[in-house]
Design a protein around this motif. Structure first.
Motif, PDB file in Angstrom:
ATOM      1  N   LYS A 107      30.465  26.462  48.884  1.00 32.43           N
ATOM      2  CA  LYS A 107      29.246  27.312  48.776  1.00 32.43           C
ATOM      3  C   LYS A 107      29.488  28.347  47.627  1.00 32.43           C
ATOM      4  O   LYS A 107      30.571  28.593  47.093  1.00 32.43           O
ATOM      5  CB  LYS A 107      29.161  28.116  50.145  1.00 32.43           C
ATOM      6  CG  LYS A 107      28.432  27.421  51.124  1.00 32.43           C
ATOM      7  CD  LYS A 107      28.500  28.298  52.513  1.00 32.43           C
ATOM      8  CE  LYS A 107      27.828  27.607  53.554  1.00 32.43           C
ATOM      9  NZ  LYS A 107      27.531  28.453  54.951  1.00 32.43           N
ATOM     10  N   GLY A 108      28.438  28.564  47.116  1.00 30.25           N
ATOM     11  CA  GLY A 108      28.380  29.673  45.941  1.00 30.25           C
ATOM     12  C   GLY A 108      28.398  31.086  46.327  1.00 30.25           C
ATOM     13  O   GLY A 108      28.260  31.210  47.614  1.00 30.25           O
ATOM     14  N   ILE A 109      29.556  31.925  45.588  1.00 31.38           N
ATOM     15  CA  ILE A 109      29.650  33.037  46.241  1.00 31.38           C
ATOM     16  C   ILE A 109      29.199  34.330  44.909  1.00 31.38           C
ATOM     17  O   ILE A 109      29.580  34.175  43.975  1.00 31.38           O
ATOM     18  CB  ILE A 109      31.120  33.599  46.273  1.00 31.38           C
ATOM     19  CG1 ILE A 109      31.661  32.777  47.544  1.00 31.38           C
ATOM     20  CG2 ILE A 109      31.541  35.001  46.779  1.00 31.38           C
ATOM     21  CD1 ILE A 109      33.022  32.579  47.717  1.00 31.38           C
ATOM     22  N   LYS A 110      28.328  35.255  45.295  1.00 39.85           N
ATOM     23  CA  LYS A 110      27.773  36.056  44.340  1.00 39.85           C
ATOM     24  C   LYS A 110      28.807  37.148  44.183  1.00 39.85           C
ATOM     25  O   LYS A 110      29.212  37.863  45.113  1.00 39.85           O
ATOM     26  CB  LYS A 110      26.565  36.542  44.430  1.00 39.85           C
ATOM     27  CG  LYS A 110      25.911  37.397  43.598  1.00 39.85           C
ATOM     28  CD  LYS A 110      24.372  37.932  43.863  1.00 39.85           C
ATOM     29  CE  LYS A 110      23.712  38.932  42.980  1.00 39.85           C
ATOM     30  NZ  LYS A 110      22.503  39.414  43.380  1.00 39.85           N
ATOM     31  N   THR A 111      29.186  37.499  42.985  1.00 41.95           N
ATOM     32  CA  THR A 111      30.230  38.557  42.844  1.00 41.95           C
ATOM     33  C   THR A 111      29.302  39.918  42.438  1.00 41.95           C
ATOM     34  O   THR A 111      28.194  39.861  41.963  1.00 41.95           O
ATOM     35  CB  THR A 111      31.417  38.408  41.724  1.00 41.95           C
ATOM     36  OG1 THR A 111      30.530  37.863  40.549  1.00 41.95           O
ATOM     37  CG2 THR A 111      32.215  37.081  42.437  1.00 41.95           C
ATOM     38  N   GLU A 112      30.080  40.789  42.226  1.00 44.83           N
ATOM     39  CA  GLU A 112      29.539  42.061  42.143  1.00 44.83           C
ATOM     40  C   GLU A 112      28.731  42.252  40.780  1.00 44.83           C
ATOM     41  O   GLU A 112      27.693  42.865  40.534  1.00 44.83           O
ATOM     42  CB  GLU A 112      30.340  43.560  42.258  1.00 44.83           C
ATOM     43  CG  GLU A 112      30.081  44.656  42.002  1.00 44.83           C
ATOM     44  CD  GLU A 112      30.884  45.858  42.343  1.00 44.83           C
ATOM     45  OE1 GLU A 112      30.467  46.857  41.919  1.00 44.83           O
ATOM     46  OE2 GLU A 112      31.856  45.485  42.464  1.00 44.83           O
ATOM     47  N   SER A 113      29.317  41.553  39.590  1.00 49.66           N
ATOM     48  CA  SER A 113      28.865  41.462  38.644  1.00 49.66           C
ATOM     49  C   SER A 113      27.789  40.605  38.147  1.00 49.66           C
ATOM     50  O   SER A 113      26.902  40.684  37.180  1.00 49.66           O
ATOM     51  CB  SER A 113      29.992  41.216  37.468  1.00 49.66           C
ATOM     52  OG  SER A 113      30.372  39.736  37.757  1.00 49.66           O
ATOM     53  N   GLY A 114      27.152  39.839  38.990  1.00 47.01           N
ATOM     54  CA  GLY A 114      26.231  39.112  39.158  1.00 47.01           C
ATOM     55  C   GLY A 114      26.616  37.342  38.885  1.00 47.01           C
ATOM     56  O   GLY A 114      25.633  36.760  38.808  1.00 47.01           O
ATOM     57  N   THR A 115      27.938  37.160  38.440  1.00 42.02           N
ATOM     58  CA  THR A 115      28.435  35.780  38.269  1.00 42.02           C
ATOM     59  C   THR A 115      28.207  35.278  39.663  1.00 42.02           C
ATOM     60  O   THR A 115      28.976  35.767  40.662  1.00 42.02           O
ATOM     61  CB  THR A 115      29.693  35.761  37.585  1.00 42.02           C
ATOM     62  OG1 THR A 115      29.831  36.547  36.342  1.00 42.02           O
ATOM     63  CG2 THR A 115      30.248  34.256  37.383  1.00 42.02           C
ATOM     64  N   ILE A 116      27.959  33.859  39.724  1.00 43.05           N
ATOM     65  CA  ILE A 116      27.748  33.107  40.974  1.00 43.05           C
ATOM     66  C   ILE A 116      29.036  32.165  40.752  1.00 43.05           C
ATOM     67  O   ILE A 116      28.790  31.327  39.832  1.00 43.05           O
ATOM     68  CB  ILE A 116      26.526  32.606  41.040  1.00 43.05           C
ATOM     69  CG1 ILE A 116      25.378  33.624  41.285  1.00 43.05           C
ATOM     70  CG2 ILE A 116      26.423  31.672  42.362  1.00 43.05           C
ATOM     71  CD1 ILE A 116      24.050  33.000  41.360  1.00 43.05           C
ATOM     72  N   VAL A 117      29.999  32.219  41.765  1.00 42.58           N
ATOM     73  CA  VAL A 117      31.060  31.172  41.648  1.00 42.58           C
ATOM     74  C   VAL A 117      31.071  30.398  42.689  1.00 42.58           C
ATOM     75  O   VAL A 117      30.803  30.551  43.831  1.00 42.58           O
ATOM     76  CB  VAL A 117      32.551  32.213  41.737  1.00 42.58           C
ATOM     77  CG1 VAL A 117      33.604  31.276  41.504  1.00 42.58           C
ATOM     78  CG2 VAL A 117      32.301  33.164  40.465  1.00 42.58           C
ATOM     79  N   TYR A 118      31.684  29.134  42.335  1.00 43.20           N
ATOM     80  CA  TYR A 118      32.059  27.964  43.221  1.00 43.20           C
ATOM     81  C   TYR A 118      33.472  27.524  43.036  1.00 43.20           C
ATOM     82  O   TYR A 118      33.717  26.515  42.506  1.00 43.20           O
ATOM     83  CB  TYR A 118      31.029  26.787  42.989  1.00 43.20           C
ATOM     84  CG  TYR A 118      29.550  27.010  42.785  1.00 43.20           C
ATOM     85  CD1 TYR A 118      28.562  27.134  44.041  1.00 43.20           C
ATOM     86  CD2 TYR A 118      28.962  27.614  41.651  1.00 43.20           C
ATOM     87  CE1 TYR A 118      27.423  27.250  43.816  1.00 43.20           C
ATOM     88  CE2 TYR A 118      27.663  27.918  41.589  1.00 43.20           C
ATOM     89  CZ  TYR A 118      26.615  27.726  42.645  1.00 43.20           C
ATOM     90  OH  TYR A 118      25.511  28.068  42.659  1.00 43.20           O
ATOM     91  N   PRO A 119      34.239  28.388  44.041  1.00 43.78           N
ATOM     92  CA  PRO A 119      35.691  27.970  43.707  1.00 43.78           C
ATOM     93  C   PRO A 119      36.045  26.852  44.283  1.00 43.78           C
ATOM     94  O   PRO A 119      35.631  26.256  45.545  1.00 43.78           O
ATOM     95  CB  PRO A 119      36.386  29.214  44.680  1.00 43.78           C
ATOM     96  CG  PRO A 119      35.215  29.584  45.779  1.00 43.78           C
ATOM     97  CD  PRO A 119      33.780  29.311  44.998  1.00 43.78           C
ATOM     98  N   GLY A 120      37.168  26.039  43.478  1.00 44.33           N
ATOM     99  CA  GLY A 120      37.418  24.773  43.909  1.00 44.33           C
ATOM    100  C   GLY A 120      36.453  23.689  43.854  1.00 44.33           C
ATOM    101  O   GLY A 120      36.539  22.838  44.669  1.00 44.33           O
ATOM    102  N   ALA A 121      35.454  23.693  43.224  1.00 45.40           N
ATOM    103  CA  ALA A 121      34.242  22.815  43.200  1.00 45.40           C
ATOM    104  C   ALA A 121      34.611  21.261  42.544  1.00 45.40           C
ATOM    105  O   ALA A 121      34.178  20.538  42.989  1.00 45.40           O
ATOM    106  CB  ALA A 121      33.271  23.450  42.166  1.00 45.40           C
ATOM    107  N   ALA A 122      35.915  21.551  41.831  1.00 41.28           N
ATOM    108  CA  ALA A 122      36.266  20.201  41.440  1.00 41.28           C
ATOM    109  C   ALA A 122      37.889  20.330  41.396  1.00 41.28           C
ATOM    110  O   ALA A 122      38.428  21.406  41.231  1.00 41.28           O
ATOM    111  CB  ALA A 122      35.924  19.887  39.953  1.00 41.28           C
ATOM    112  N   LYS A 123      38.653  19.320  41.046  1.00 37.81           N
ATOM    113  CA  LYS A 123      40.008  19.316  41.233  1.00 37.81           C
ATOM    114  C   LYS A 123      40.557  20.503  40.107  1.00 37.81           C
ATOM    115  O   LYS A 123      40.363  19.929  38.726  1.00 37.81           O
ATOM    116  CB  LYS A 123      40.681  17.956  40.885  1.00 37.81           C
ATOM    117  CG  LYS A 123      42.165  17.784  40.942  1.00 37.81           C
ATOM    118  CD  LYS A 123      42.548  16.428  40.832  1.00 37.81           C
ATOM    119  CE  LYS A 123      44.095  16.569  40.973  1.00 37.81           C
ATOM    120  NZ  LYS A 123      44.624  14.942  40.793  1.00 37.81           N
ATOM    121  N   ASN A 124      41.518  21.301  40.288  1.00 38.76           N
ATOM    122  CA  ASN A 124      41.968  22.192  39.435  1.00 38.76           C
ATOM    123  C   ASN A 124      40.980  22.866  38.806  1.00 38.76           C
ATOM    124  O   ASN A 124      41.171  23.349  37.691  1.00 38.76           O
ATOM    125  CB  ASN A 124      42.821  21.639  38.622  1.00 38.76           C
ATOM    126  CG  ASN A 124      44.019  20.948  39.484  1.00 38.76           C
ATOM    127  OD1 ASN A 124      44.767  21.546  40.122  1.00 38.76           O
ATOM    128  ND2 ASN A 124      44.303  19.735  39.277  1.00 38.76           N
TER     129      ASN A 124
END
Length: 310
Positions: A107-124
């Motif tokens: 799942k995407g995670i929206k950070t305070e600055s507005g960047t949406i992150v998908y941690p571990g979306a692919a290997k390393n």
């Protein structure tokens, strides 16, 4: 309770408290630090800056949407709820889709600055999305170590009749029509990649079966993590009409300054607002741009064109 029993109880209580503290202290300390999503956002934002990030609003389906009013119309960028989805960029009645190079459905995670992150979306590898204030969108790849992939595939969903066309500077235009009658829908800015120490890492695009592929050529000397970025810039105004009206005017004045002015490439803003005028097919075509009409400012900044065009 006798004296011995009280001592035994005190020892047991002390040991139990110590064990509990030993168990919870690391977790408490870990929770005080940044999450993986926050760390990834920080790494990406160090490379891109945050001044042009447009805030998004979460919709009912979990997607994140940013809407920009250019004065000539609305541009909308929608980031998927999970990494297996696609970015949607809409403007002037035209929508393109950009799928992410993910191998997991995080799942995407929206950070305070507005960047949406998908941690571990692919290997390393972590992925992130930034909607930008020009109606564009950055698809950021954070490569954490040398065991990550060197190629990242972004399948494109383009309107009927639209084709991607790679340019000499590495950027990719999306065109409809043919030759001098082609209209420009938008462009992927020339590729870039940066190591953790800020140094450039060799990178390039290629188009294969409707997919934009970015290759990042890191090696044993690369400082990780590496950030790379396909940046989509839309065009909601009529490039062909502007070229027809102004192309000969700019060309005539550029001749007075020498042929070098025709290939001027002058950045105007920190986020790559630029224009590159080149000879293409039967006339002049704007082949690299960001920021719409502001690109003409960079032409005016080229050599003696400052005086000629003003």
């Amino acid at each position: 309770m006798n004296h011995g029993t009280r001592i035994a109880s005190a020892v047991i209580a002390t040991v139990t408290a110590t064990a509990l503290l030993a168990g919870i202290a690391p977790a408490a300390m870990a929770s005080d630090g940044p999450s993986r999503a926050e760390r990834t956002a920080g790494i990406a934002e160090q490379a891109t800056g945050t001044a042009d990030i447009t805030p998004t609003t979460q919709l009912a389906d979990g997607t994140q949407q940013a809407v920009t009013d250019t004065g000539d119309g609305l541009l909308a960028v929608t980031a998927p709820a999970t990494a297996s989805g696609s970015i949607s960029a809409t403007g002037d009645g035209i929508t393109i889709g950009i799928a992410l190079p993910a191998t997991s459905d995080v799942k995407g995670i929206k950070t305070e600055s507005g960047t949406i992150v998908y941690p571990g979306a692919a290997k390393n590898t972590d992925l992130a999305i930034q909607a930008t204030d020009d109606g564009g969108v950055r698809s950021l790849i954070t490569i954490n170590n040398a065991n990550a992939a060197k190629e990242y595939r972004f399948p494109l969903d383009l309107p009927a009749g639209a084709v991607p066309e790679q340019q000499e500077d590495g950027s990719v235009l999306v065109l409809t029509g043919a030759d001098e009658d082609a209209d420009i829908i938008g462009a992927f800015d020339a590729p870039w990649a940066k190591g953790a120490n800020g140094s450039a890492v060799p990178t390039s695009y290629r188009i294969e079966d409707g997919t934009l592929i970015q290759t990042v050529a890191f090696d044993q000397n690369t400082a990780f993590p590496v950030v790379a970025d396909p940046w989509w810039n839309p065009s909601t105004w009529n490039w062909k009409k502007i070229i027809k009206k102004t192309g000969s005017w700019v060309k005539a004045r550029a001749k007075k300054c020498g042929i070098g002015a025709l290939s001027a490439y002058i950045p105007v803003q920190a986020h790559h607002v630029s224009v590159n005028i080149q000879r293409a097919r039967n006339g002049l075509r704007l082949v690299k741009f960001a920021g719409g009409p502001w690109g003409y400012v960079s032409v005016a900044a080229a050599g003696c064109l400052v005086n000629q065009l003003t």
